[in-house]
Design a protein around this motif. Structure first.
Motif, PDB file in Angstrom:
ATOM      1  N   ALA A 262       0.828  -1.212   0.000  1.00  0.00           N
ATOM      2  CA  ALA A 262       0.000   0.000   0.000  1.00  0.00           C
ATOM      3  C   ALA A 262       0.857   1.255   0.000  1.00  0.00           C
ATOM      4  N   LEU A 263       1.949   1.237   0.744  1.00  0.00           N
ATOM      5  CA  LEU A 263       2.810   2.414   0.832  1.00  0.00           C
ATOM      6  C   LEU A 263       3.623   2.613  -0.448  1.00  0.00           C
ATOM      7  N   LEU A 264       4.342   1.585  -0.886  1.00  0.00           N
ATOM      8  CA  LEU A 264       5.236   1.735  -2.035  1.00  0.00           C
ATOM      9  C   LEU A 264       4.472   1.924  -3.338  1.00  0.00           C
ATOM     10  N   LEU A 265       3.416   1.153  -3.531  1.00  0.00           N
ATOM     11  CA  LEU A 265       2.661   1.305  -4.777  1.00  0.00           C
ATOM     12  C   LEU A 265       1.836   2.585  -4.776  1.00  0.00           C
ATOM     13  N   GLY A 266       1.523   3.120  -3.594  1.00  0.00           N
ATOM     14  CA  GLY A 266       0.926   4.450  -3.559  1.00  0.00           C
ATOM     15  C   GLY A 266       1.889   5.497  -4.091  1.00  0.00           C
ATOM     16  N   ALA A 267       3.166   5.380  -3.706  1.00  0.00           N
ATOM     17  CA  ALA A 267       4.187   6.289  -4.251  1.00  0.00           C
ATOM     18  C   ALA A 267       4.361   6.079  -5.749  1.00  0.00           C
ATOM     19  N   VAL A 268       4.282   4.832  -6.197  1.00  0.00           N
ATOM     20  CA  VAL A 268       4.367   4.548  -7.636  1.00  0.00           C
ATOM     21  C   VAL A 268       3.216   5.234  -8.377  1.00  0.00           C
ATOM     22  N   ALA A 269       2.018   5.188  -7.811  1.00  0.00           N
ATOM     23  CA  ALA A 269       0.863   5.820  -8.452  1.00  0.00           C
ATOM     24  C   ALA A 269       1.047   7.324  -8.565  1.00  0.00           C
ATOM     25  N   LEU A 278      -1.522   4.971 -13.544  1.00  0.00           N
ATOM     26  CA  LEU A 278      -1.805   5.515 -12.205  1.00  0.00           C
ATOM     27  C   LEU A 278      -2.884   4.670 -11.521  1.00  0.00           C
ATOM     28  N   LEU A 279      -3.945   4.363 -12.258  1.00  0.00           N
ATOM     29  CA  LEU A 279      -5.028   3.580 -11.675  1.00  0.00           C
ATOM     30  C   LEU A 279      -4.577   2.163 -11.344  1.00  0.00           C
ATOM     31  N   ALA A 280      -3.706   1.592 -12.178  1.00  0.00           N
ATOM     32  CA  ALA A 280      -3.202   0.243 -11.907  1.00  0.00           C
ATOM     33  C   ALA A 280      -2.394   0.204 -10.612  1.00  0.00           C
ATOM     34  N   ALA A 281      -1.486   1.157 -10.459  1.00  0.00           N
ATOM     35  CA  ALA A 281      -0.691   1.200  -9.229  1.00  0.00           C
ATOM     36  C   ALA A 281      -1.579   1.442  -8.015  1.00  0.00           C
ATOM     37  N   SER A 282      -2.617   2.262  -8.191  1.00  0.00           N
ATOM     38  CA  SER A 282      -3.517   2.514  -7.066  1.00  0.00           C
ATOM     39  C   SER A 282      -4.288   1.252  -6.690  1.00  0.00           C
ATOM     40  N   LEU A 356     -11.899   7.587  -4.067  1.00  0.00           N
ATOM     41  CA  LEU A 356     -10.598   6.938  -3.948  1.00  0.00           C
ATOM     42  C   LEU A 356      -9.667   7.722  -3.026  1.00  0.00           C
ATOM     43  N   ALA A 357      -9.815   9.025  -3.024  1.00  0.00           N
ATOM     44  CA  ALA A 357      -8.983   9.867  -2.161  1.00  0.00           C
ATOM     45  C   ALA A 357      -9.322   9.705  -0.682  1.00  0.00           C
ATOM     46  N   GLY A 358     -10.482   9.130  -0.378  1.00  0.00           N
ATOM     47  CA  GLY A 358     -10.876   8.991   1.024  1.00  0.00           C
ATOM     48  C   GLY A 358     -11.537  10.219   1.588  1.00  0.00           C
ATOM     49  N   VAL A 359     -12.176  10.997   0.720  1.00  0.00           N
ATOM     50  CA  VAL A 359     -12.845  12.222   1.161  1.00  0.00           C
ATOM     51  C   VAL A 359     -14.232  11.864   1.680  1.00  0.00           C
ATOM     52  N   PRO A 360     -14.627  12.336   2.860  1.00  0.00           N
ATOM     53  CA  PRO A 360     -15.960  12.047   3.380  1.00  0.00           C
ATOM     54  C   PRO A 360     -17.027  12.786   2.571  1.00  0.00           C
ATOM     55  N   PRO A 361     -18.219  12.222   2.503  1.00  0.00           N
ATOM     56  CA  PRO A 361     -18.694  10.990   3.157  1.00  0.00           C
ATOM     57  C   PRO A 361     -18.687   9.786   2.217  1.00  0.00           C
ATOM     58  N   LEU A 362     -17.862   9.786   1.189  1.00  0.00           N
ATOM     59  CA  LEU A 362     -17.894   8.721   0.185  1.00  0.00           C
ATOM     60  C   LEU A 362     -17.298   7.429   0.739  1.00  0.00           C
ATOM     61  N   SER A 363     -17.401   6.360  -0.048  1.00  0.00           N
ATOM     62  CA  SER A 363     -17.255   5.003   0.470  1.00  0.00           C
ATOM     63  C   SER A 363     -15.884   4.700   1.069  1.00  0.00           C
ATOM     64  N   LEU A 364     -14.813   4.915   0.315  1.00  0.00           N
ATOM     65  CA  LEU A 364     -13.494   4.495   0.793  1.00  0.00           C
ATOM     66  C   LEU A 364     -13.002   5.320   1.977  1.00  0.00           C
ATOM     67  N   TRP A 365     -13.663   6.390   2.273  1.00  0.00           N
ATOM     68  CA  TRP A 365     -13.293   7.182   3.451  1.00  0.00           C
ATOM     69  C   TRP A 365     -13.419   6.341   4.711  1.00  0.00           C
ATOM     70  N   VAL A 366     -14.570   5.687   4.879  1.00  0.00           N
ATOM     71  CA  VAL A 366     -14.796   4.958   6.120  1.00  0.00           C
ATOM     72  C   VAL A 366     -14.180   3.566   6.065  1.00  0.00           C
ATOM     73  N   THR A 367     -14.136   2.919   4.898  1.00  0.00           N
ATOM     74  CA  THR A 367     -13.591   1.561   4.842  1.00  0.00           C
ATOM     75  C   THR A 367     -12.092   1.557   5.143  1.00  0.00           C
ATOM     76  N   LYS A 368     -11.372   2.575   4.689  1.00  0.00           N
ATOM     77  CA  LYS A 368      -9.950   2.659   5.043  1.00  0.00           C
ATOM     78  C   LYS A 368      -9.787   2.803   6.548  1.00  0.00           C
ATOM     79  N   LEU A 389      -2.916   8.772   2.736  1.00  0.00           N
ATOM     80  CA  LEU A 389      -2.656  10.150   2.287  1.00  0.00           C
ATOM     81  C   LEU A 389      -2.099  10.169   0.869  1.00  0.00           C
ATOM     82  N   LEU A 390      -1.287   9.161   0.516  1.00  0.00           N
ATOM     83  CA  LEU A 390      -0.819   9.062  -0.872  1.00  0.00           C
ATOM     84  C   LEU A 390      -1.990   8.825  -1.820  1.00  0.00           C
ATOM     85  N   ALA A 391      -2.985   8.085  -1.356  1.00  0.00           N
ATOM     86  CA  ALA A 391      -4.175   7.873  -2.186  1.00  0.00           C
ATOM     87  C   ALA A 391      -4.866   9.193  -2.484  1.00  0.00           C
TER      88      ALA A 391
END
Length: 629
Positions: A262-269, A278-282, A356-368, A389-391
């Motif tokens: 998650a950390l390294l491939l986030g930097a790759v993205a 970009l989407l593949a690395a994410s 995907l960025a984890g911005v509330p109130p959308l889905s990946l915000w709470v699942t992360k 945060l890289l996401a």
């Protein structure tokens, strides 16, 4: 019903591969019926005994529980959406047939209750990915990319064969009973499953094959990244989390593998210059969260993230595919204005990127945050937080690329794509390109955008507890107090900061893809493919060439020497004996011929001659009788 869930798309796919006609009608009807059957199976929770080994108490066949029910509906829904999108441009029966078999293989994987059927679905899915990534077989790079993806995942798949053999030796093939196998078989099973799952989900050193998979059509990428193939490994780890914990070491390995990826491939993205890359690395990075959740036994959080990511990533890939088909490019600098020019796709993409960025109130915000809450180790928690945060950073980068003002060039008259090149191979069959994004494309994107936004309700306490009971983790801890708010604030801050920095760079006319020092290795996906080629592929092929030389020059020479010695011995044996044996045979033949000639003289055809011969014989017999008496 379980068998129908798998056989329906498989039969429709096989029919299309044979008939090659009425592709859109058969494909969409089969996908819609598959979704209906998946919903029915999720409600009824059926089980089916399949395979001769079931009667011996070794396996269970097919079964649907809470976790597999969720995944079956997700796979069927994603398959329908992607096939609707593909029906606008990719109408070939071969493509739709392969996609339906791909969906069937994933449905078999998620509903398999034992390792044998799991292995069948696992292997068919890998074969279909090879065929679909290299779908346009007349382009050598695409075919080679399919081969790279296939060989890489097959290397990891060997672990599943080891796991199945060890499980059989341990006395059971049931997935639910693997944690009860005794040592050393339990450790072998866990190690094999971990290897296969990390390979399939492009985690750690296997990540580079997902970069190569981007040479396939975008509908393939959307399905492969969201609900099939790549999701299969993470799902399997969630399914066997009890086995991972029982070994005492596998859970730790899996958690660290997910966090590091998650950390390294986030930097790759963040470092990528092409949208699909970009989407593949994410995808690697986001599935790293799910893998870490499996290691931490956070099934509810991991499953929620897996489903939400499926909706988000299929949406983003469909939008990227639509722009690539229309504009002939996926390079971020050349996508300027794409979101404004095609607003339906642009708005849907914006929803997916913000989620995907984890911005509330959308889905990946709470699942992360559910996963972050479950990881107790401070180092792992910090790594996953930085990955989150890289996401936000790479999502903002993609969002800015398609929405910043600027002409979306590289199209000729009528909107036909001009370009080729590494980032500009039109993502459609010849003659299918058009200058617009039609309802076939933006319709599925709109539905997926609703899913990407609405799945955030899983963070509500009552909803989360119901979800946890559904996927088999009753009483799971929900989001930590203040955790989602803090992660949401950080995500918003990173998104706004990234957008501001990139807009400032754009207004200063700075080249978009001038990378900071040291980012080249991240753009090259950490050099993982080159490392795999240098460390594994070349030594293995060198050994293979050596073995081939030994076979050709040593083994073949020995075989030919034995043959020559045998022929020589035969010639030696023939020389002294052949003449004598042949002489005896010829003498017998000559005697038989003479006797025949003598007998033939007696055959005169005259009755009185035969009477005289008979009288003579009787006289001789009488004389002999008198003598004997």
């Amino acid at each position: 019903m379980n068998a129908l869930l798998v056989l329906l798309p498989a039969a429709a796919g096989g029919l299309l591969l044979l008939l090659r006609r009425a592709a859109r009608t058969i494909s969409l009807a089969a996908a819609a019926l598959t979704l209906a059957v998946a919903v029915g199976a999720a409600v009824a929770r059926p089980a089916a005994d399949v395979g001769p080994y079931v009667g011996f108490g070794l396996g269970e066949g097919l079964a649907v529980d809470g976790l597999s029910a969720v995944m079956a509906v997700t796979v069927a829904a994603a398959g329908l959406g992607v096939l609707v999108f593909a029906a606008g441009r990719l109408r070939e029966a071969r493509f739709h047939g392969l996609m339906l078999v791909f969906v069937a293989a994933m449905l078999l994987t998620v509903t398999a209750a034992d390792l044998v059927l799991l292995l069948v679905g696992w292997e068919v899915m890998g074969a279909m990915s090879y065929a679909l990534i290299g779908y346009w077989w007349h382009e050598p790079r695409r075919v080679r990319s399919g081969a790279v993806a296939f060989v890489t995942t097959r290397a990891g798949d060997l672990g599943l064969y080891v796991a199945a053999g060890a499980a059989l030796a341990g006395g059971t093939l049931r997935l639910a009973g693997l944690d009860g196998i005794g040592a050393p078989w339990r450790d072998l099973v866990a190690g094999g499953i971990v290897l296969a799952a990390l390979g399939k989900s492009a985690q750690g050193p296997f990540a580079y094959w997902l970069s190569r998979a981007m040479d396939g059509p975008s509908p393939v990428s959307a399905l492969l990244h969201s609900a099939t193939m790549v999701a299969a490994g993470a799902y399997l780890l969630l399914r066997v989390h009890g086995l991972l914990a029982a070994t005492g070491w596998a859970a730790v390995v899996v958690t660290w593998a997910g966090a590091v990826t998650a950390l390294l491939l986030g930097a790759v993205a963040v470092a990528q210059r092409e949208l699909k890359q970009l989407l593949a690395a994410s995808t690697c990075a986001q599935l790293g969260f799910v893998v870490a959740a499996a290691g931490a036994a956070a099934v509810a959080g991991g499953a929620a993230h897996l489903v939400a990511h499926a909706a988000v990533k299929s949406l983003l890939f469909l939008a990227a595919g639509a722009w690539l088909s229309v504009l002939g490019t996926q390079r971020l600098p050349e996508l300027a204005g794409a979101g404004r020019r095609f607003p339906q796709a642009g708005l849907a993409f914006a929803v997916g990127a913000v989620a995907l960025a984890g911005v509330p109130p959308l889905s990946l915000w709470v699942t992360k945050d559910l996963i972050l809450t479950s990881v107790r180790d401070p180092w792992l928690h910090a790594m996953l937080l930085v990955a989150a945060l890289l996401a936000a950073a790479y999502s903002a980068k993609a969002l800015h690329a398609v929405w910043r003002p600027g002409p979306s060039t590289r199209t000729g008259e009528g909107g036909q794509p001009r370009g080729g090149g590494a980032g500009g191979r039109p993502d459609t069959a010849p003659g299918r390109a058009s200058g617009s994004v039609g309802p076939w494309e933006w319709g599925p994107m709109g539905v997926l955008a609703l899913g990407a936004a609405g799945l955030g309700v899983v963070g509500l306490p009552a909803v989360f507890q119901a979800w946890a009971r559904l996927v088999g983790e009753p009483g799971a801890a929900g989001p930590a107090a203040g955790g989602p708010a803090l992660s949401g604030v950080l995500a918003v801050a990173v998104v706004l900061g990234t957008l501001a920095a990139r807009q400032r760079a754009a207004t200063r006319a700075q080249p978009w893809d001038v990378a900071a020092p040291g980012t080249a290795v991240f753009r090259d996906w950490l050099g993982l493919e080159r490392a795999a080629v240098g460390v594994v592929w070349r030594p293995v092929t060198a050994v293979a060439r050596g073995v081939a030389w030994f076979d050709d020059h040593v083994v073949d020479a020995a075989v030919e020497g034995v043959a020559r010695a045998g022929l020589g011995a035969a010639r030696l044996v023939r020389s002294p004996f052949e003449g004598g044996v042949d002489g005896v045979v010829r003498a017998v033949a000559r005697a038989a011929a003479r006797l025949g000639r003598l007998v033939r003289r007696l055959q005169t055809g005259l009755v009185h001659t035969y009477l005289a011969q008979a009288v003579t014989v009787l006289i001789l017999l009488a004389v002999a009788f008198v003598i004997v008496r």
